[in-house]
Design a protein around this motif. Structure first.
Motif, PDB file in Angstrom:
ATOM      1  N   GLU A 197       1.381  -7.388   6.258  1.00  0.00           N
ATOM      2  CA  GLU A 197       0.552  -8.049   7.275  1.00  0.00           C
ATOM      3  C   GLU A 197       1.386  -8.449   8.488  1.00  0.00           C
ATOM      4  O   GLU A 197       2.367  -9.192   8.377  1.00  0.00           O
ATOM      5  N   TYR A 223       0.013   9.549   5.146  1.00  0.00           N
ATOM      6  CA  TYR A 223      -0.709   8.648   4.249  1.00  0.00           C
ATOM      7  C   TYR A 223       0.057   7.356   3.974  1.00  0.00           C
ATOM      8  O   TYR A 223      -0.544   6.348   3.619  1.00  0.00           O
ATOM      9  N   GLU A 248      -1.219   5.479   6.934  1.00  0.00           N
ATOM     10  CA  GLU A 248      -2.602   5.072   6.714  1.00  0.00           C
ATOM     11  C   GLU A 248      -2.679   3.829   5.826  1.00  0.00           C
ATOM     12  O   GLU A 248      -3.408   2.865   6.136  1.00  0.00           O
ATOM     13  N   LYS A 249      -1.938   3.827   4.727  1.00  0.00           N
ATOM     14  CA  LYS A 249      -2.006   2.710   3.790  1.00  0.00           C
ATOM     15  C   LYS A 249      -1.326   1.466   4.363  1.00  0.00           C
ATOM     16  O   LYS A 249      -1.813   0.338   4.175  1.00  0.00           O
ATOM     17  N   GLU A 287      -2.822  12.191  -0.883  1.00  0.00           N
ATOM     18  CA  GLU A 287      -2.434  10.862  -0.418  1.00  0.00           C
ATOM     19  C   GLU A 287      -1.368  10.196  -1.279  1.00  0.00           C
ATOM     20  O   GLU A 287      -0.757   9.203  -0.875  1.00  0.00           O
ATOM     21  N   ILE A 292      -1.158   0.598   7.498  1.00  0.00           N
ATOM     22  CA  ILE A 292      -2.098   0.044   8.480  1.00  0.00           C
ATOM     23  C   ILE A 292      -3.237  -0.688   7.768  1.00  0.00           C
ATOM     24  O   ILE A 292      -3.653  -1.783   8.164  1.00  0.00           O
ATOM     25  N   GLU A 293      -3.716  -0.079   6.676  1.00  0.00           N
ATOM     26  CA  GLU A 293      -4.787  -0.710   5.893  1.00  0.00           C
ATOM     27  C   GLU A 293      -4.355  -2.071   5.360  1.00  0.00           C
ATOM     28  O   GLU A 293      -5.176  -2.989   5.219  1.00  0.00           O
ATOM     29  N   LEU A 294      -3.052  -2.228   5.088  1.00  0.00           N
ATOM     30  CA  LEU A 294      -2.533  -3.493   4.558  1.00  0.00           C
ATOM     31  C   LEU A 294      -2.101  -4.461   5.653  1.00  0.00           C
ATOM     32  O   LEU A 294      -1.478  -5.478   5.373  1.00  0.00           O
ATOM     33  N   TYR A 319       0.808   6.892  -0.255  1.00  0.00           N
ATOM     34  CA  TYR A 319       0.211   5.660  -0.769  1.00  0.00           C
ATOM     35  C   TYR A 319       1.151   4.990  -1.775  1.00  0.00           C
ATOM     36  O   TYR A 319       1.350   3.771  -1.752  1.00  0.00           O
TER      37      TYR A 319
END
Length: 461
Positions: free
Chosen positions: A245, A260, A263-264, A223, A266-268, A227
């Motif tokens: 955001e 990844y 992924e990160k 990752e 989207i997580e943020l 990341y």
């Protein structure tokens, strides 16, 4: 080269400009036709002029002449047999570029585009990237023009065993520690480690990074580059009053780095609306499902176009270049060098892009970068933004040396700190040398200074 500089030059700026120009002309003469390598050196050189104005002793020590010449270049024949018994011959490379800060460190790439210019460009960039991490690692890069696409697992294994039979002569935990790159993942690193151990005898845990955690690999390494790119970009956005955001993001590629990074992001809080592979790109205004991408690429080993089988709302468009026509807020190019050119940059700017973060190595052409900077688009350069992978590789080396294994959370926490430090150092260097906010100049200068000072300390060699 320039001589008697104190007597000949009264103007430090003219001295610096003449020195940079003269060395670059020498490099062009010595490396004709090596487009990628010359592009990388020119970009670095343009940033370093103010360094030589303030520090003329680097000129006297011939730092540019020395730092642009690899310690050694290794090329060799790789003969292997396919499943039908036909013999094939590929060419292998390892460019051990600079070991001032530690053992050579850099990936192995298997792709038909691999040639000496690309190997030298990647290894040269690695000098500054590895320096920026703050880890005790030098710089190298290697690979082959072997194409793993459509090869059976046994064919890939046989090729790698032949490749490593020659390469192993030049590797060691305190000499040269390779990792993966395009076309080389955990499976391939495993075959390399297996052949190395077979020839050397016994288990050698610290010679490769990017290994499976079952035999010495670090959790979080897969990752780390994606990341890390997002962590760096997050700092850049924060400084400029923004965040991930609610932002629409495009990520080119669909390998480890791309997956990844998506992924990160989207997580943020971002929505990733497009990603690609060499056959084309998928677009879904409602957001890409990263778990589906992982399934397609990591389990099924298939092309991105099958994404529509799972998500009918998505569109697949042949030809990956069209991905830059989609309006978005943030672009993270993660596929390959020079994938985003001036025309693409013009479209992105017209469509309101706010930030670019390079996840691949030199994915934007110089013309595209110039356009972004002229239009005040935030720009995170590769040697800083994608340094997370090699940073965690260095952490893997540390774990191997200590015979310890850190948790994913421990590695991720250290990665976030490294990326924040890289960002802060780039920002500070840019400010100190007269280019406030320019992270390209800042990354080049911050990475250069540490290596240059080490070269001065070690004497002429």
């Amino acid at each position: 080269m320039l001589t008697n500089i104190n007597e000949t030059y009264n103007d430090p700026k003219k001295l610096a400009n003449d020195y940079v120009h003269e060395v670059y002309e020498l490099i062009k003469k010595r490396n004709p036709g090596e487009t990628e390598f010359l592009q990388a050196t020119r970009e670095i050189f343009d940033s370093l002029r103010p360094v030589f104005v303030k520090n003329p002793h680097y000129i006297e020590d011939g730092i540019l002449e020395r730092i642009t010449e690899p310690d050694r270049i290794i090329t060799f024949r790789v003969a292997w047999e396919d499943d039908q018994g036909k013999v094939h011959v590929n060419r292998g490379y390892r460019v051990q570029f600079n070991s001032e800060l530690g053992p050579y460190k850099g990936g192995i790439r298997f792709h038909p585009s691999v040639n000496l210019s690309i190997m030298k460009f990647l290894a040269f960039e690695q000098i500054f990237k590895n320096s920026l991490t703050g880890q005790p690692i030098g710089a190298g890069k290697g690979g082959s023009d072997f194409d793993p696409k459509d090869k059976s697992e046994r064919e890939i294994m046989r090729f790698i065993q032949s490749f490593m039979t020659e390469m192993q002569k030049y590797l060691g935990p305190d000499l040269d520690v390779p990792a993966g790159d395009i076309g080389v993942g955990r499976r391939e690193v495993g075959y390399m480690a297996g052949q190395y151990n077979r020839i050397r005898g016994g288990f050698q845990p610290g010679v490769f990074t990017g290994k499976d955690p079952n035999y010495g690999g670090s959790l979080g390494r897969r990752e780390a580059t994606g990341y890390g790119t997002v962590y760096f970009t997050q700092e850049m956005l924060k400084t400029n009053g923004m965040s991930f955001e609610g932002k629409k993001v495009i990520v080119s590629g669909s390998g480890n780095v791309s997956t990844y990074a998506m992924e990160k992001a989207i997580e943020l809080g971002a929505t990733v609306i497009a990603c690609s592979d060499s056959s084309g790109y998928i677009y879904d205004e409602n957001g890409i499902n990263v778990e589906t991408i992982k399934r397609i690429k990591e389990i099924e080993n298939d092309r991105i176009k099958v994404y529509r089988k799972y998500h009918s709302s998505a569109k697949f468009i042949e030809g990956c270049q069209g991905i830059w026509t989609i309006p978005c807020d943030i672009v993270i190019p993660c596929a390959t060098q020079n994938e985003l050119d001036e025309d693409d940059a013009t479209l992105l700017i017209r469509n309101g892009v706010k930030a670019i973060a390079e996840g691949a190595n030199m994915p934007c052409t110089q013309e595209a970068i110039d356009l972004f900077l002229e239009n005040d688009i935030l720009f995170a350069p590769a040697k800083a933004a994608n340094a997370g992978g090699v940073a965690v590789s260095a952490m893997e080396m540390s774990q191997n040396s200590m015979r310890l294994s850190w948790t994913f959370e421990e590695v991720d926490e250290k990665l976030q700190l490294v990326m924040k430090d890289i960002y802060d150092n780039c920002l500070q260097a840019a400010e100190e040398y007269g280019y406030p906010g320019n992270l390209i100049v800042g990354a080049n200068i911050a990475g250069f200074l540490k290596v240059a000072n080490s070269m001065v300390s070690h004497g002429i060699r």
